[in-house]
Design an enzyme around this catalytic site. Structure first.
Site, PDB file in Angstrom:
ATOM      1  N   ASP A 177     -33.622 -15.517  30.790  1.00  0.00           N
ATOM      2  CA  ASP A 177     -32.889 -14.263  30.539  1.00  0.00           C
ATOM      3  C   ASP A 177     -33.140 -13.214  31.621  1.00  0.00           C
ATOM      4  O   ASP A 177     -32.442 -12.198  31.688  1.00  0.00           O
ATOM      5  CB  ASP A 177     -33.275 -13.691  29.170  1.00  0.00           C
ATOM      6  CG  ASP A 177     -32.766 -14.573  28.038  1.00  0.00           C
ATOM      7  OD1 ASP A 177     -31.803 -15.335  28.251  1.00  0.00           O
ATOM      8  OD2 ASP A 177     -33.341 -14.506  26.933  1.00  0.00           O
ATOM      9  N   SER A 210     -33.876 -25.882  25.820  1.00  0.00           N
ATOM     10  CA  SER A 210     -33.338 -24.731  25.093  1.00  0.00           C
ATOM     11  C   SER A 210     -34.148 -24.504  23.828  1.00  0.00           C
ATOM     12  O   SER A 210     -34.214 -25.373  22.953  1.00  0.00           O
ATOM     13  CB  SER A 210     -31.871 -24.985  24.714  1.00  0.00           C
ATOM     14  OG  SER A 210     -31.508 -24.163  23.621  1.00  0.00           O
ATOM     15  N   GLY A 266     -26.375 -15.794  19.790  1.00  0.00           N
ATOM     16  CA  GLY A 266     -26.554 -17.243  19.916  1.00  0.00           C
ATOM     17  C   GLY A 266     -27.791 -17.704  19.159  1.00  0.00           C
ATOM     18  O   GLY A 266     -27.792 -18.786  18.558  1.00  0.00           O
ATOM     19  N   ARG A 269     -27.469  -8.154  29.323  1.00  0.00           N
ATOM     20  CA  ARG A 269     -28.389  -8.366  30.450  1.00  0.00           C
ATOM     21  C   ARG A 269     -27.715  -8.062  31.798  1.00  0.00           C
ATOM     22  O   ARG A 269     -28.374  -7.652  32.747  1.00  0.00           O
ATOM     23  CB  ARG A 269     -28.976  -9.768  30.411  1.00  0.00           C
ATOM     24  CG  ARG A 269     -29.668 -10.041  29.077  1.00  0.00           C
ATOM     25  CD  ARG A 269     -30.900 -10.875  29.175  1.00  0.00           C
ATOM     26  NE  ARG A 269     -31.424 -11.154  27.828  1.00  0.00           N
ATOM     27  CZ  ARG A 269     -32.259 -10.366  27.166  1.00  0.00           C
ATOM     28  NH1 ARG A 269     -32.697  -9.236  27.716  1.00  0.00           N
ATOM     29  NH2 ARG A 269     -32.677 -10.680  25.955  1.00  0.00           N
ATOM     30  N   ARG A 316     -23.066 -15.949  33.441  1.00  0.00           N
ATOM     31  CA  ARG A 316     -23.925 -15.064  34.246  1.00  0.00           C
ATOM     32  C   ARG A 316     -23.990 -15.491  35.704  1.00  0.00           C
ATOM     33  O   ARG A 316     -24.142 -14.632  36.578  1.00  0.00           O
ATOM     34  CB  ARG A 316     -25.337 -14.994  33.638  1.00  0.00           C
ATOM     35  CG  ARG A 316     -25.355 -14.204  32.354  1.00  0.00           C
ATOM     36  CD  ARG A 316     -26.756 -13.999  31.800  1.00  0.00           C
ATOM     37  NE  ARG A 316     -26.659 -13.256  30.538  1.00  0.00           N
ATOM     38  CZ  ARG A 316     -27.556 -13.304  29.557  1.00  0.00           C
ATOM     39  NH1 ARG A 316     -28.634 -14.056  29.683  1.00  0.00           N
ATOM     40  NH2 ARG A 316     -27.389 -12.596  28.456  1.00  0.00           N
ATOM     41  N   LYS A 359     -24.264 -18.451  28.730  1.00  0.00           N
ATOM     42  CA  LYS A 359     -24.925 -17.359  28.009  1.00  0.00           C
ATOM     43  C   LYS A 359     -23.850 -16.421  27.455  1.00  0.00           C
ATOM     44  O   LYS A 359     -22.700 -16.798  27.338  1.00  0.00           O
ATOM     45  CB  LYS A 359     -25.908 -16.641  28.938  1.00  0.00           C
ATOM     46  CG  LYS A 359     -27.074 -17.510  29.365  1.00  0.00           C
ATOM     47  CD  LYS A 359     -27.977 -17.822  28.185  1.00  0.00           C
ATOM     48  CE  LYS A 359     -29.115 -18.743  28.568  1.00  0.00           C
ATOM     49  NZ  LYS A 359     -29.856 -19.192  27.385  1.00  0.00           N
ATOM     50  N   LYS A 406     -37.020  -9.933  21.007  1.00  0.00           N
ATOM     51  CA  LYS A 406     -35.823 -10.350  20.266  1.00  0.00           C
ATOM     52  C   LYS A 406     -36.038 -11.720  19.618  1.00  0.00           C
ATOM     53  O   LYS A 406     -35.756 -11.902  18.435  1.00  0.00           O
ATOM     54  CB  LYS A 406     -34.627 -10.379  21.233  1.00  0.00           C
ATOM     55  CG  LYS A 406     -33.312 -10.745  20.590  1.00  0.00           C
ATOM     56  CD  LYS A 406     -32.137 -10.195  21.375  1.00  0.00           C
ATOM     57  CE  LYS A 406     -31.743 -11.044  22.571  1.00  0.00           C
ATOM     58  NZ  LYS A 406     -31.126 -12.334  22.209  1.00  0.00           N
ATOM     59  N   SER A 407     -36.534 -12.672  20.381  1.00  0.00           N
ATOM     60  CA  SER A 407     -36.724 -14.028  19.841  1.00  0.00           C
ATOM     61  C   SER A 407     -37.688 -14.010  18.658  1.00  0.00           C
ATOM     62  O   SER A 407     -37.460 -14.676  17.643  1.00  0.00           O
ATOM     63  CB  SER A 407     -37.301 -14.939  20.924  1.00  0.00           C
ATOM     64  OG  SER A 407     -36.387 -15.089  21.973  1.00  0.00           O
ATOM     65  N   ARG A 428     -19.269 -20.269  22.966  1.00  0.00           N
ATOM     66  CA  ARG A 428     -20.556 -20.852  23.394  1.00  0.00           C
ATOM     67  C   ARG A 428     -20.751 -22.251  22.800  1.00  0.00           C
ATOM     68  O   ARG A 428     -20.338 -22.512  21.670  1.00  0.00           O
ATOM     69  CB  ARG A 428     -21.692 -19.893  23.026  1.00  0.00           C
ATOM     70  CG  ARG A 428     -21.521 -18.601  23.817  1.00  0.00           C
ATOM     71  CD  ARG A 428     -22.641 -17.657  23.623  1.00  0.00           C
ATOM     72  NE  ARG A 428     -23.878 -18.167  24.182  1.00  0.00           N
ATOM     73  CZ  ARG A 428     -25.038 -17.544  24.037  1.00  0.00           C
ATOM     74  NH1 ARG A 428     -25.091 -16.409  23.360  1.00  0.00           N
ATOM     75  NH2 ARG A 428     -26.126 -18.046  24.577  1.00  0.00           N
TER      76      ARG A 428
HETATM   77  C1  S3P Z   1     -33.647 -17.767  22.944  1.00  0.00           C
HETATM   78  C2  S3P Z   1     -33.581 -18.838  23.802  1.00  0.00           C
HETATM   79  C3  S3P Z   1     -32.839 -18.792  25.073  1.00  0.00           C
HETATM   80  C4  S3P Z   1     -32.576 -17.356  25.509  1.00  0.00           C
HETATM   81  C5  S3P Z   1     -32.056 -16.517  24.384  1.00  0.00           C
HETATM   82  C6  S3P Z   1     -33.054 -16.458  23.249  1.00  0.00           C
HETATM   83  C7  S3P Z   1     -34.379 -17.932  21.661  1.00  0.00           C
HETATM   84  O1  S3P Z   1     -31.599 -19.436  24.901  1.00  0.00           O
HETATM   85  O2  S3P Z   1     -31.678 -17.350  26.588  1.00  0.00           O
HETATM   86  O3  S3P Z   1     -31.797 -15.204  24.819  1.00  0.00           O
HETATM   87  O4  S3P Z   1     -34.684 -16.926  21.009  1.00  0.00           O
HETATM   88  O5  S3P Z   1     -34.649 -19.086  21.304  1.00  0.00           O
HETATM   89  P1  S3P Z   1     -31.432 -21.021  25.076  1.00  0.00           P
HETATM   90  O6  S3P Z   1     -32.170 -21.696  23.984  1.00  0.00           O
HETATM   91  O7  S3P Z   1     -29.957 -21.273  24.995  1.00  0.00           O
HETATM   92  O8  S3P Z   1     -32.008 -21.349  26.427  1.00  0.00           O
END
Ligand code: S3P
Length: 426
Positions: free
Chosen positions: A312, A164, A91, A385, A343, A339, A19-20, A119
């Site tokens: 995650d 983060s 997010g 999740r 969670r 999140k 996903k990222s 958020r």
């Molecule tokens: C992500 C970073 C994480 C993760 C999210 C995806 C990203 O969040 O929990 O699912 O793609 O950069 P945080 O940056 O808030 O830790």
């Protein structure tokens, strides 16, 4: 969705793309010159939100059955969207796109669903404002909807109070629009996909200890991106394979970037039998096939720098801990409260309802494993999740578990239930 104690899981599967990495490939493709091709893009709702946002800013993005094709507009080629950008539940879209929007020559607004509007966005508003950006929370509560008036930015050296990757990436993306070097230092290193991908697209990136830096005004060039399987999605199959006696499953092509592989390290600490096969690289990202054999697990401690590498996966790790022998302590995990849902609260509640011995703490929980878990009716709280972690719990517990509002898995893994069922021997 209903789950019962499962027979052994056998066979192999390929989990959907990360996903990222999928988000970042669309974003960098959109602001690069030339064509970007993305194979094994994650067709989950969050990543589709990212595509929609960039289409709304004039980027030509085509979906074919085998790839996503992006005709990039260059750093300064995005156009003002005609209406408010909708980030849905994502997010990552919200925080990363804000960095890009801060450097444009137009004003726009963005918002998303109920969860996204709760958020915290101050964590990006503060550093972006320090760069000279004009970004405000429209309701003044530090959350979306956000209004962003793009302008030329100044570089910063920002000390982030949180580890983060979304905050770090937001600042690095804004740094593309600033003259000189922009740096972000975090308490512990978070996932580094932005740094790797920015450098593959032609930006000058430096990473040292917990600091990542980028030079502004690069020329970015479109790339071919092969997205590895998402270790966060593989996590549910790792847990199910370990917990359900007699299981042996091969999870193919999983991203094992060291800033993401905390679950593998924790599984090692817990005594799990997971073999990494065929280790190789997809572009700059390391991948492997994971052979998971059911194992008797023991409790462990999960804290400090390990937390961002498995953030995650904590819901499903907590489920594993409930079935392990001995005590597991999770600390330094207060980020879980902000999140897609809270969670921490929900994991503790759901495990307790199933009969586990769990005590919440300020920044985590203590799980005394080994109490027999029984089925229960559990709400997903519209958090993908949570739904997937407790589907696994339901397959390892006695009796019947119902996950209500379980369709939210389509945020990151639309075919999750089908893939899980396909491994079950009837
Ligand atoms: C992500 C970073 C994480 C993760 C999210 C995806 C990203 O969040 O929990 O699912 O793609 O950069 P945080 O940056 O808030 O830790």
């Amino acid at each position: 969705m209903i789950f019962q104690k499962s027979s052994p899981l056998k066979g192999e599967l390929t989990v959907p793309g990360d996903k990222s990495i999928s988000h970042r490939a669309v974003m960098l493709g959109a602001i690069s010159e030339g064509t970007t091709r993305i194979r094994r893009f994650l067709e989950g709702a969050d990543c589709l939100s990212t595509i929609d946002c960039f289409r709304a800013m004039g980027v030509d993005i085509r979906r074919t059955p085998s790839e996503i094709l992006i005709h990039g507009k260059g750093l300064h080629g995005l156009t003002q969207p005609k209406s408010i950008l909708n980030v849905g539940n994502s997010g990552t879209t919200t925080r990363l796109i804000s960095g890009i929007l801060a450097g444009q020559n137009f004003t726009c607004e963005l918002t998303g669903d109920d969860s996204i509007q709760k958020r915290p966005m101050k964590r990006i508003i503060t550093p972006l404002t320090a760069m000279g950006a004009c970004i405000e929370s429209i309701h003044g509560n530090g959350c979306a909807p956000l209004r962003i008036q793009g302008k030329p930015l100044n570089p910063v050296s920002y000390n982030s109070p949180v580890s983060s990757a979304q905050v770090k990436s937001c600042i690095l993306l804004a740094g593309l629009y600033a003259e000189g070097q922009t740096s972000v230092t975090e308490p512990y290193v978070s996932r580094n996909h932005s740094e790797l991908m920015l450098s593959a697209f032609g930006a000058q990136v430096e990473c040292k200890d917990t600091t990542a830096s980028v030079l502004g005004h690069p020329k970015l060039h479109g790339q071919s991106v092969d997205v590895p399987g998402d270790i966060s999605s593989a996590a549910y199959f790792i847990a199910a394979g370990l917990l359900i006696p007699g299981s042996e499953i091969l999870i193919k092509n999983v991203g094992i970037n060291p800033t993401r592989d905390g679950i593998l390290r924790v599984c090692g600490q817990m005594g799990a039998n997971i073999q990494l096969l065929n280790e190789r690289k997809e572009g700059l990202e390391p991948v492997a096939d994971l052979l998971v054999t059911s194992s008797s697990l023991k409790g462990t401690v999960i804290e400090k720098g390990l937390i961002p590498t498995l953030i995650d996966e904590l819901p499903v790790i907590a489920v594993m801990a409930a079935f392990a022998n001995g005590t597991t302590i999770i600390r330094d995990a207060e980020e879980l409260k902000v999140k897609e849902s809270n969670r921490l609260d929900i994991i503790v509640h759901h495990l307790q309802v199933m009969g586990a011995d769990v005590t919440p703490t300020e920044d985590g929980m203590m799980i005394k494993g080994g109490a027999p878990l029984h089925g229960a009716v559990l709400d997903s709280h519209l958090d993908h999740r949570i739904a997937m972690a407790f589907a696994v719990a339901g397959m390892a517990a006695e009796g019947k578990t119902e996950i209500t509002r379980g369709e939210c898995v389509d945020i990151s893994y639309p075919e999750f239930y089908r893939d899980l069922t396909a491994l079950t021997i009837l």
